[in-house]
Design a protein around this motif. Structure first.
Motif, mmCIF file in Angstrom:
data_model
loop_
_atom_site.group_PDB
_atom_site.id
_atom_site.type_symbol
_atom_site.label_atom_id
_atom_site.label_comp_id
_atom_site.label_asym_id
_atom_site.label_seq_id
_atom_site.Cartn_x
_atom_site.Cartn_y
_atom_site.Cartn_z
ATOM 1 N N TYR A 131 -16.808 108.189 44.555
ATOM 2 C CA TYR A 131 -16.069 107.631 44.675
ATOM 3 C C TYR A 131 -16.719 106.514 44.247
ATOM 4 C CZ TYR A 131 -11.074 109.131 45.512
ATOM 5 O OH TYR A 131 -9.919 109.627 45.845
ATOM 6 N N ILE A 132 -17.689 105.851 44.878
ATOM 7 C CA ILE A 132 -18.690 105.030 44.838
ATOM 8 C C ILE A 132 -19.432 104.969 43.754
ATOM 9 C CG2 ILE A 132 -20.910 104.362 46.055
ATOM 10 C CD1 ILE A 132 -19.905 105.078 49.169
ATOM 11 N N ASN A 133 -19.976 105.487 43.131
ATOM 12 C CA ASN A 133 -20.750 106.277 42.009
ATOM 13 C C ASN A 133 -19.963 105.694 40.759
ATOM 14 O OD1 ASN A 133 -23.361 107.051 43.385
ATOM 15 N ND2 ASN A 133 -22.164 109.162 42.764
ATOM 16 N N GLN A 134 -18.314 105.634 41.028
ATOM 17 C CA GLN A 134 -17.724 105.660 40.105
ATOM 18 C C GLN A 134 -17.646 103.608 39.942
ATOM 19 O OE1 GLN A 134 -15.946 107.021 37.821
ATOM 20 N NE2 GLN A 134 -16.420 109.035 38.186
ATOM 21 N N GLY A 135 -17.901 103.586 41.244
ATOM 22 C CA GLY A 135 -17.193 101.597 41.292
ATOM 23 C C GLY A 135 -15.868 101.473 42.230
ATOM 24 N N ILE A 136 -15.691 102.324 43.205
ATOM 25 C CA ILE A 136 -14.163 102.189 43.131
ATOM 26 C C ILE A 136 -14.455 102.044 44.983
ATOM 27 C CG2 ILE A 136 -12.053 103.434 44.012
ATOM 28 C CD1 ILE A 136 -12.319 105.447 42.598
ATOM 29 N N LEU A 137 -13.511 100.671 45.301
ATOM 30 C CA LEU A 137 -12.933 100.417 46.297
ATOM 31 C C LEU A 137 -11.835 99.109 45.520
ATOM 32 C CD1 LEU A 137 -14.192 99.679 49.058
ATOM 33 C CD2 LEU A 137 -15.876 97.305 48.384
ATOM 34 N N PHE A 138 -10.684 99.821 46.522
ATOM 35 C CA PHE A 138 -9.677 99.328 46.435
ATOM 36 C C PHE A 138 -8.115 99.670 47.745
ATOM 37 C CE2 PHE A 138 -5.123 101.394 44.851
ATOM 38 C CZ PHE A 138 -5.129 99.297 44.158
ATOM 39 N N LYS A 139 -8.299 98.533 47.327
ATOM 40 C CA LYS A 139 -7.175 98.928 49.051
ATOM 41 C C LYS A 139 -5.691 98.169 47.785
ATOM 42 C CE LYS A 139 -7.127 96.389 53.232
ATOM 43 N NZ LYS A 139 -8.257 97.291 53.471
ATOM 44 N N PRO A 140 -5.179 99.995 48.624
ATOM 45 C CA PRO A 140 -3.623 100.183 47.888
ATOM 46 C C PRO A 140 -2.811 98.812 47.696
ATOM 47 C CG PRO A 140 -4.205 102.015 49.355
ATOM 48 C CD PRO A 140 -5.400 100.795 49.272
ATOM 49 N N VAL A 141 -2.598 99.211 49.653
ATOM 50 C CA VAL A 141 -0.917 98.767 50.134
ATOM 51 C C VAL A 141 -1.322 96.432 49.335
ATOM 52 C CG1 VAL A 141 -0.214 98.003 51.983
ATOM 53 C CG2 VAL A 141 -1.221 99.561 51.543
ATOM 54 N N SER A 142 -2.471 96.126 49.518
ATOM 55 C CA SER A 142 -2.554 94.790 49.854
ATOM 56 C C SER A 142 -2.187 94.805 47.707
ATOM 57 C CB SER A 142 -3.523 94.068 49.696
ATOM 58 O OG SER A 142 -4.499 94.498 49.412
ATOM 59 N N TYR A 143 -2.648 95.577 46.880
ATOM 60 C CA TYR A 143 -2.929 94.969 45.372
ATOM 61 C C TYR A 143 -1.118 95.609 45.221
ATOM 62 C CZ TYR A 143 -3.883 95.602 40.386
ATOM 63 O OH TYR A 143 -3.344 95.513 39.409
ATOM 64 N N LEU A 144 -0.838 96.558 45.862
ATOM 65 C CA LEU A 144 0.560 96.744 45.419
ATOM 66 C C LEU A 144 1.938 96.100 45.907
ATOM 67 C CD1 LEU A 144 1.118 100.943 46.282
ATOM 68 C CD2 LEU A 144 2.124 99.637 44.973
ATOM 69 N N ILE A 145 1.792 95.441 46.976
ATOM 70 C CA ILE A 145 2.504 93.992 47.226
ATOM 71 C C ILE A 145 2.488 93.172 46.422
ATOM 72 C CG2 ILE A 145 2.824 92.579 49.388
ATOM 73 C CD1 ILE A 145 2.285 94.548 51.476
ATOM 74 N N ASN A 146 1.549 92.724 46.353
ATOM 75 C CA ASN A 146 1.182 91.604 45.086
ATOM 76 C C ASN A 146 1.761 91.973 43.900
ATOM 77 O OD1 ASN A 146 -1.004 89.216 46.162
ATOM 78 N ND2 ASN A 146 -1.644 90.830 46.554
ATOM 79 N N VAL A 147 1.815 93.251 43.659
ATOM 80 C CA VAL A 147 1.647 93.508 41.820
ATOM 81 C C VAL A 147 3.316 93.036 42.293
ATOM 82 C CG1 VAL A 147 2.560 95.316 40.283
ATOM 83 C CG2 VAL A 147 0.609 95.086 41.477
ATOM 84 N N LEU A 148 4.802 93.489 42.871
ATOM 85 C CA LEU A 148 5.750 93.560 43.486
ATOM 86 C C LEU A 148 6.075 91.951 44.036
ATOM 87 C CD1 LEU A 148 6.137 95.969 45.894
ATOM 88 C CD2 LEU A 148 7.496 96.613 43.982
ATOM 89 N N GLN A 149 5.118 91.463 43.858
ATOM 90 C CA GLN A 149 5.295 89.903 44.199
ATOM 91 C C GLN A 149 5.939 89.467 42.667
ATOM 92 O OE1 GLN A 149 3.895 87.193 47.077
ATOM 93 N NE2 GLN A 149 5.372 87.645 48.608
ATOM 94 N N GLU A 150 4.042 89.395 41.982
ATOM 95 C CA GLU A 150 3.829 88.656 40.992
ATOM 96 C C GLU A 150 5.521 89.370 40.124
ATOM 97 O OE1 GLU A 150 2.282 86.746 40.108
ATOM 98 O OE2 GLU A 150 0.567 86.329 41.556
ATOM 99 N N GLY A 151 5.677 90.636 40.306
ATOM 100 C CA GLY A 151 7.462 90.594 39.025
ATOM 101 C C GLY A 151 8.079 90.545 40.010
ATOM 102 N N GLU A 152 8.435 90.018 41.202
ATOM 103 C CA GLU A 152 9.346 89.020 41.268
ATOM 104 C C GLU A 152 9.445 87.836 41.199
ATOM 105 O OE1 GLU A 152 10.514 89.233 45.277
ATOM 106 O OE2 GLU A 152 11.391 90.717 45.866
ATOM 107 N N LYS A 153 8.227 87.060 40.962
ATOM 108 C CA LYS A 153 8.309 85.752 39.958
ATOM 109 C C LYS A 153 8.236 85.369 38.078
ATOM 110 C CE LYS A 153 4.460 84.346 43.235
ATOM 111 N NZ LYS A 153 2.854 84.525 43.090
ATOM 112 N N ILE A 154 7.947 87.017 37.552
ATOM 113 C CA ILE A 154 8.180 87.017 36.320
ATOM 114 C C ILE A 154 9.404 87.274 36.007
ATOM 115 C CG2 ILE A 154 7.658 88.239 34.131
ATOM 116 C CD1 ILE A 154 4.999 88.755 35.846
ATOM 117 N N THR A 155 10.309 87.805 37.190
ATOM 118 C CA THR A 155 11.588 88.524 36.468
ATOM 119 C C THR A 155 12.588 87.444 36.712
ATOM 120 O OG1 THR A 155 11.761 89.502 38.571
ATOM 121 C CG2 THR A 155 10.313 91.064 36.127
#
Length: 472
Positions: A131-155
């Protein structure tokens, strides 16, 4: 069919417990067992845990390999054990104690998801290295919540995401999961909307979507999302907690230097394993993660006001006595519900003249029960309340009595009741166990002596009742 370019494809994964479909029952059981253990050599600790796992319903005849897998999955993914590799000792984690004490699975999963990241110590060292060699550093829950909030703004309306969209547009795409999230949540929301408009399909194979799907399911247990069919929406009633996750930048800092280290090797990763489990068990004192049970249960406003009034009266009484007021815990709430249940039981029995005899006993009196109630014939009923809260119906037929509670039950015999209360959004289940010591002596319930008594009962040895909510 939606396709991630090969150069950006990398499949995130985590341990998937073989008890996932019963994860809530297993976690409460294991946290309770763990809380009775002390720090000891790791091999002895593992043996003690294995013995406890074998006692979980359905595990008695399972092979040692399966029992060992349960232990490693529980300790790795959910951080219920802390280990000192240098001294080769293990002990129950702060999360284990917190879950055992509070019986609040919703709160537990909030903490679990707040600290969860890719990579993490729940992975094998060679996987973390990759994972580190791939450069992955990801917090999925905060990202998912942000996606859903942005989706509500767009729609300009309620916006959902499903397991396939989460897998292919987020979890398996390095343009999202690498450091600094090159594709921002807003752009991911636009991508999901674009794919829907153009009828673009996804691979829904169970093995493909399972890891992203597990995180979505855990977010539902934590009351961050609500699920209708296979559509996951933000739980906007939990806005304060949602905001805390949106702003969540807490990461495991010990990994950060490894991303720039030349000749990174697996020993660099292994050396941080103990520190990871210390990290996920730190700062477990966030008040906003405690479950607001009135809101959680959707209690009607009249009942809410009555319960709040009871709480205020109790607080005023404590103030008069000079007693320090602490934050209301699940046990207090359960006792409040049972107090209302008892009042309603007597009221329905047309004995309102006895209502004044139903009292919550102050903890400092240490009498071995929580509530003094009454029968229709005016005999006393003494009630110890044991409460568990979960996001879904939970069948947890166990509880612990302290030495004082057990001795009191032995003295009061059939006047002593344990009210085992399991609360979820879809179910409020109340089991009454009358005279637990007598039931044990007649082999109708089982008891293990552990600083008091660990009790296991069945529906046949208890009386199931509908929880009554007090209404004036």
């Amino acid at each position: 069919m939606y396709h991630i370019p090969n150069k950006y494809y990398y499949r995130l994964h985590q341990i998937r417990p073989r008890f996932k479909n019963d994860v809530e029952n297993v976690l409460i059981y294991m946290a309770t067992c763990l809380s009775n253990l002390s720090e000891m050599p790791s091999d002895k600790f593992a043996k003690a845990m294995n013995n406890a796992i074998k006692l979980f319903p359905g595990n008695a005849n399972k092979k040692d390999k399966t029992i060992n897998n349960w232990r490693t999955e529980i300790s790795a993914l959910f951080g219920l054990i802390e280990t000192d590799s240098i001294n080769q000792t293990s002990k129950p984690s702060n999360l284990a104690f917190k879950l055992s004490e509070n019986q609040d699975l919703v709160e537990f999963f909030k903490y679990f998801l707040f600290y969860f990241q890719y990579p993490g110590g729940y992975l094998k060292p060679h996987e973390i290295l990759d994972y580190i060699n791939q450069g992955i550093l990801f917090k999925p829950v905060s990202y998912l919540i942000n996606v859903l909030q942005e989706g509500e703004k767009i729609t300009e309306g309620r916006f959902y995401i499903d397991k396939a969209e989460t897998t292919h547009c987020i979890f398996n795409d390095l343009r999202v999961t690498r450091q600094n999230n090159p594709r921002k949540p807003k752009n991911t929301a636009y991508l999901v909307i674009h794919n829907r408009k153009n009828n673009i399909n996804y691979n829904w194979t169970g093995d493909v979507i399972r890891y992203a799907g597990d995180i979505l399911d855990y977010m539902v247990i934590a009351d961050l999302l609500v699920c209708h069919g296979n559509k996951f929406y933000l739980n906007n009633k939990n806005q304060e907690v949602i905001v805390s996750f949106i702003e969540n930048e807490v990461i495991f800092l010990d990994y950060i230097p490894l991303y720039k280290k030349l000749n990174l090797n697996i020993n660099d990763v292994k050396s941080l394993n103990d520190a990871w489990f210390y990290f996920v068990n730190s700062k477990l004192d966030q008040e906003i993660f405690k479950t607001d049970l009135y809101k959680y249960l959707g209690v009607d406003s009249t009942t809410y006001q009555d319960l709040v009034l009871d709480s205020i009266n109790e607080f005023e009484s404590k103030l008069e006595q000079g007693v320090e007021i602490k934050t209301k815990e699940i046990g207090d709430f359960g006792e409040g519900l049972v107090l209302g249940h008892e009042k309603m039981r007597i009221k329905r029995g047309k004995r309102e003249d006895l209502l004044h005899l139903i009292q919550k006993i102050p903890t400092q009196f240490a009498v071995g029960y929580d509530i003094q109630s009454v029968e229709f014939d005016e005999r006393k009923r003494y009630i110890e309340v044991k409460t568990t809260i979960s996001n879904k119906k939970i069948n947890f037929f166990s509880f612990h009595l302290t030495p004082n509670e057990w001795n009191t039950a032995e003295s009061l015999k059939d006047r002593y009741y344990v009210y085992r209360l399991a609360i979820s959004k879809i179910n409020r289940e109340l089991h009454l166990i009358q005279d637990p010591v007598g039931l044990y002596k007649s082999n109708k319930i089982t008891m293990s002596p552990k600083d008091g008594a660990d009790i296991t009962f069945t529906e046949e040895s208890s009386q199931k009742e509908k929880l009554l909510l007090w209404i004036d």
